[in-house]
Design an enzyme around this catalytic site. Structure first.
Site: not given
Ligand code: CA
Length: 300
Positions: A155, A16, A126, A209, A101
């Protein structure tokens, strides 16, 4: 023009937060659940890692004053240098129920970062708790300001070249948002949806993302559980190009290389599963015929 995709490193589980440092030709990124930060040297091909303990690092961004700004769960810390591995506190952003994040630095050197519910990385679209995340900026003096409080998993922010627009994704509702951006005040306003990944017009794309903006002003959006990076036109919301990868969980991307013409792409596997052959790879895409911009570094 046709692109070429290669695996340049396969040394992590949950890649990431890629950040290209042009002065060293290195890509910094994180391995979220092993608490490592990584440095891929594009000159030597070496991928090295540094363990920061119980950190849950989600970003690693160089500072203008040396070292790096890194997240540790819900805190912002300074990593003194790669060689020392020494970490000191910088700012507490949120209570421990959430983790920080994705984050980026704007052109004035402020850090912007989203928070989200502390899950195990197995994204259940969900059933994920909704609206528990927020969007903040952390100023150079460590002061924290909340801008949005109705985010689920924030994100991939990035900005238009003239800094008049900030783009930001909320992954669970599948929204790519644009805001008017005031770089002097560090303020956002006038939220609108650029693209809705839940709509049938963008099928099989997973959730949006990480994201980066190219020099043409188009958005490159990593499609988690979509196995793709798509190039979006923010004026129309249409996908104008698709680059497919050999694993489903594509997490983020940024441009790098000598001319910012290579797209570096991070990926992950579900944490409870054995690694699939390519999941967790750091990919490099060449021959796209587009270029990105130098990433901003933290002024704090
Ligand atoms: Ca991410």
């Amino acid at each position: 023009m046709s692109e070429k995709i290669e695996v340049v490193a396969k040394n992590c589980n949950f890649g990431e937060g890629p950040h290209w440092e042009d002065t060293t030709q290195c890509l910094y990124y994180v391995d979220v659940y092993t608490n490592d930060v990584h440095r891929y040297n594009a000159v030597t091909g070496e991928d090295s890692r540094l363990n920061l303990g119980e950190s849950m690092a989600s970003i690693i961004i160089p500072r203008q004053n040396g070292g790096f700004v890194v997240t540790q769960k819900s805190d912002i810390v300074i990593l003194d240098s790669w060689d020392s591995g020494k970490v000191t506190s910088f700012a507490k952003v949120e209570a421990d129920a959430n983790i920080l994040n994705d984050g980026k630095v704007d052109a004035s050197g402020r850090l912007w970062i989203g928070s989200c519910f502390f899950g195990d990385g197995d994204l259940d679209v969900d059933n994920w708790p909704k609206y528990q995340g927020s969007l903040y900026n952390v100023d150079t003096d460590g002061s924290v300001k909340k801008h949005l409080s109705d985010i689920t998993i924030g994100n991939g922010m990035d900005w238009s070249d003239d800094n008049s627009v900030m783009y930001f994704n909320d992954s669970i509702p599948g929204q790519v948002y644009a805001f008017d951006f005031d770089i002097t005040a560090g303020a956002i306003s006038n939220r609108r949806t650029v693209a809705n990944f839940r709509s049938t017009e963008i099928p099989d794309k997973g959730v949006p993302d990480g994201m980066t903006v190219d020099t043409d002003g188009k958005l490159w959006v990593a499609c988690f559980e979509g196995g793709k990076v798509v190039r979006l036109d923010p004026e129309t919301g249409k996908v104008i190009r698709t680059v497919k990868f050999p694993c489903e969980r594509i997490t983020s991307c940024c441009f790098g290389g000598k001319d910012f013409t290579d797209l570096y792409v991070t990926s992950t596997a579900p944490p409870q599963l054995e690694k699939t052959p390519f999941a967790g790879s750091l990919f490099k895409v060449t021959g796209l015929g587009v270029r990105g911009r130098k990433a901003n570094t933290f002024a704090g």
